[in-house]
Design a protein around this motif. Structure first.
Motif, PDB file in Angstrom:
ATOM      1  N   GLU A  35       0.752  -1.377   0.135  1.00 31.07           N
ATOM      2  CA  GLU A  35      -0.105   0.032   0.040  1.00 31.07           C
ATOM      3  C   GLU A  35       0.758   1.180  -0.293  1.00 31.07           C
ATOM      4  OE1 GLU A  35      -3.326  -0.489  -0.866  1.00 31.07           O
ATOM      5  OE2 GLU A  35      -2.943  -2.535  -0.623  1.00 31.07           O
ATOM      6  N   ASN A  36       1.964   1.173  -0.535  1.00 35.88           N
ATOM      7  CA  ASN A  36       2.763   2.598  -0.763  1.00 35.88           C
ATOM      8  C   ASN A  36       3.375   3.010   0.440  1.00 35.88           C
ATOM      9  OD1 ASN A  36       4.307   4.527  -2.466  1.00 35.88           O
ATOM     10  ND2 ASN A  36       2.550   5.681  -2.104  1.00 35.88           N
ATOM     11  N   CYS A  42       7.010  -1.217  -2.411  1.00 38.00           N
ATOM     12  CA  CYS A  42       7.442  -0.562  -3.617  1.00 38.00           C
ATOM     13  C   CYS A  42       6.624   0.689  -3.765  1.00 38.00           C
ATOM     14  CB  CYS A  42       7.276  -1.707  -4.803  1.00 38.00           C
ATOM     15  SG  CYS A  42       5.677  -2.311  -4.909  1.00 38.00           S
ATOM     16  N   ILE A  43       6.887   1.304  -4.866  1.00 39.61           N
ATOM     17  CA  ILE A  43       6.120   2.489  -5.218  1.00 39.61           C
ATOM     18  C   ILE A  43       4.823   2.082  -6.352  1.00 39.61           C
ATOM     19  CG2 ILE A  43       7.992   4.237  -4.867  1.00 39.61           C
ATOM     20  CD1 ILE A  43       8.389   4.509  -7.884  1.00 39.61           C
ATOM     21  N   PRO A  44       3.965   3.010  -6.312  1.00 39.58           N
ATOM     22  CA  PRO A  44       2.831   2.911  -7.081  1.00 39.58           C
ATOM     23  C   PRO A  44       3.092   2.774  -8.486  1.00 39.58           C
ATOM     24  CG  PRO A  44       2.302   4.566  -5.696  1.00 39.58           C
ATOM     25  CD  PRO A  44       3.615   4.221  -5.410  1.00 39.58           C
ATOM     26  N   GLU A  45       2.311   1.924  -9.503  1.00 42.86           N
ATOM     27  CA  GLU A  45       2.388   2.026 -10.519  1.00 42.86           C
ATOM     28  C   GLU A  45       2.051   3.549 -11.276  1.00 42.86           C
ATOM     29  OE1 GLU A  45       0.190  -1.073 -12.503  1.00 42.86           O
ATOM     30  OE2 GLU A  45       0.934  -2.896 -11.414  1.00 42.86           O
ATOM     31  N   GLY A  46       2.750   3.622 -12.499  1.00 39.61           N
ATOM     32  CA  GLY A  46       2.519   5.081 -12.934  1.00 39.61           C
ATOM     33  C   GLY A  46       3.545   5.800 -13.676  1.00 39.61           C
ATOM     34  N   SER A  47       3.677   6.857 -14.038  1.00 40.67           N
ATOM     35  CA  SER A  47       4.755   7.527 -14.819  1.00 40.67           C
ATOM     36  C   SER A  47       5.429   8.740 -13.979  1.00 40.67           C
ATOM     37  CB  SER A  47       4.201   7.966 -16.152  1.00 40.67           C
ATOM     38  OG  SER A  47       3.697   7.052 -16.921  1.00 40.67           O
ATOM     39  N   TYR A  48       6.876   8.595 -13.855  1.00 43.18           N
ATOM     40  CA  TYR A  48       7.265   9.488 -13.138  1.00 43.18           C
ATOM     41  C   TYR A  48       8.569   9.990 -13.761  1.00 43.18           C
ATOM     42  CZ  TYR A  48       5.068   6.698  -9.361  1.00 43.18           C
ATOM     43  OH  TYR A  48       3.968   5.990  -8.939  1.00 43.18           O
ATOM     44  N   ALA A  49       9.178  11.172 -13.442  1.00 42.83           N
ATOM     45  CA  ALA A  49      10.249  11.696 -13.895  1.00 42.83           C
ATOM     46  C   ALA A  49      11.312  11.199 -13.143  1.00 42.83           C
ATOM     47  CB  ALA A  49      10.344  13.275 -13.524  1.00 42.83           C
ATOM     48  N   LEU A  50      12.482  10.949 -14.066  1.00 40.53           N
ATOM     49  CA  LEU A  50      13.633  10.245 -13.544  1.00 40.53           C
ATOM     50  C   LEU A  50      14.932  11.251 -14.140  1.00 40.53           C
ATOM     51  CD1 LEU A  50      14.526   7.172 -12.785  1.00 40.53           C
ATOM     52  CD2 LEU A  50      15.116   6.734 -15.112  1.00 40.53           C
ATOM     53  N   PRO A  68       3.771   9.895  -5.063  1.00 45.76           N
ATOM     54  CA  PRO A  68       2.733  10.354  -4.098  1.00 45.76           C
ATOM     55  C   PRO A  68       3.282   9.836  -2.749  1.00 45.76           C
ATOM     56  CG  PRO A  68       1.329   9.101  -5.868  1.00 45.76           C
ATOM     57  CD  PRO A  68       3.228   8.962  -6.101  1.00 45.76           C
ATOM     58  N   GLY A  69       3.531  10.788  -1.758  1.00 41.74           N
ATOM     59  CA  GLY A  69       3.546  10.449  -0.337  1.00 41.74           C
ATOM     60  C   GLY A  69       4.888   9.898  -0.038  1.00 41.74           C
ATOM     61  N   ARG A  70       5.970  10.119  -1.015  1.00 45.18           N
ATOM     62  CA  ARG A  70       7.282   9.528  -0.752  1.00 45.18           C
ATOM     63  C   ARG A  70       8.080  10.533  -1.428  1.00 45.18           C
ATOM     64  NH1 ARG A  70       6.474   3.589  -1.236  1.00 45.18           N
ATOM     65  NH2 ARG A  70       8.587   3.525  -0.660  1.00 45.18           N
ATOM     66  N   LYS A  71       9.401  10.426  -0.870  1.00 44.55           N
ATOM     67  CA  LYS A  71      10.840  11.188  -1.350  1.00 44.55           C
ATOM     68  C   LYS A  71      12.070  10.352  -1.427  1.00 44.55           C
ATOM     69  CE  LYS A  71      11.358  13.428   3.126  1.00 44.55           C
ATOM     70  NZ  LYS A  71      11.255  14.647   3.545  1.00 44.55           N
ATOM     71  N   GLY A  87      12.176   0.911  -0.050  1.00 46.36           N
ATOM     72  CA  GLY A  87      11.312   1.542  -1.119  1.00 46.36           C
ATOM     73  C   GLY A  87      11.803   1.897  -2.439  1.00 46.36           C
ATOM     74  N   CYS A  88      13.097   1.690  -2.478  1.00 40.53           N
ATOM     75  CA  CYS A  88      14.055   2.110  -4.046  1.00 40.53           C
ATOM     76  C   CYS A  88      13.855   0.975  -4.702  1.00 40.53           C
ATOM     77  CB  CYS A  88      15.230   2.669  -3.478  1.00 40.53           C
ATOM     78  SG  CYS A  88      15.622   3.922  -2.562  1.00 40.53           S
TER      79      CYS A  88
END
Length: 134
Positions: A35-36, A42-50, A68-71, A87-88
């Motif tokens: 649940e993130n 692990c992080i949620p599925e989706g699109s993120y900047a790298l 979302p909700g993570r850094k 979480g990485c």
């Protein structure tokens, strides 16, 4: 430009394949989906900047932005998700079990060799994470 991470979920960890222009760069390891929750999922599925990132601990690596909700979600070396990740995502050359693999430092170097030139040209790079189709 887009890199695609295709995931296979398991109770002991998440294994994946990282693709760029349809070509596999490496395999990946992540913690199981919980649940993130920071540090254990692990992080949620989706699109993120790298983007490129440097730290004294991990040296040159990648950071995934906009989770979302993570850094500080990173791509860094690690061969055992449960023991080495919070979480990485860890690149590996070969899976040896759920959330486990081999030769992570070599896999991270392959990622840098393929993706740093794109980022160094100022081109935006997106990481799209989705479940692998069976």
């Amino acid at each position: 430009m887009e890199a695609i991470l295709l995931r296979t979920y398991g109770p002991g960890g998440v294994n994946g394949k990282l693709l760029f222009y349809g070509e596999e760069i490496c395999r990946t390891l992540e913690l199981p989906w919980k649940e993130n929750k920071p540090g254990v999922s692990c992080i949620p599925e989706g699109s993120y900047a790298l983007r490129r990132r440097f730290s004294p601990r991990f040296k040159n690596h990648f950071e995934i932005l906009g989770v979302p909700g993570r850094k500080y979600i990173l791509f860094h070396a690690g061969n055992d998700a449960v023991k080495e990740l919070r979480g990485c995502i860890a690149p590996v050359l070969q899976h040896t079990g759920e959330g486990r693999g081999l030769h992570s430092r070599m896999a991270l170097q392959k990622m840098k060799d393929r993706l740093y030139p794109v980022l160094d040209k100022g081109i935006n790079l997106t990481l799209t994470i989705k479940e692998a189709k069976s």
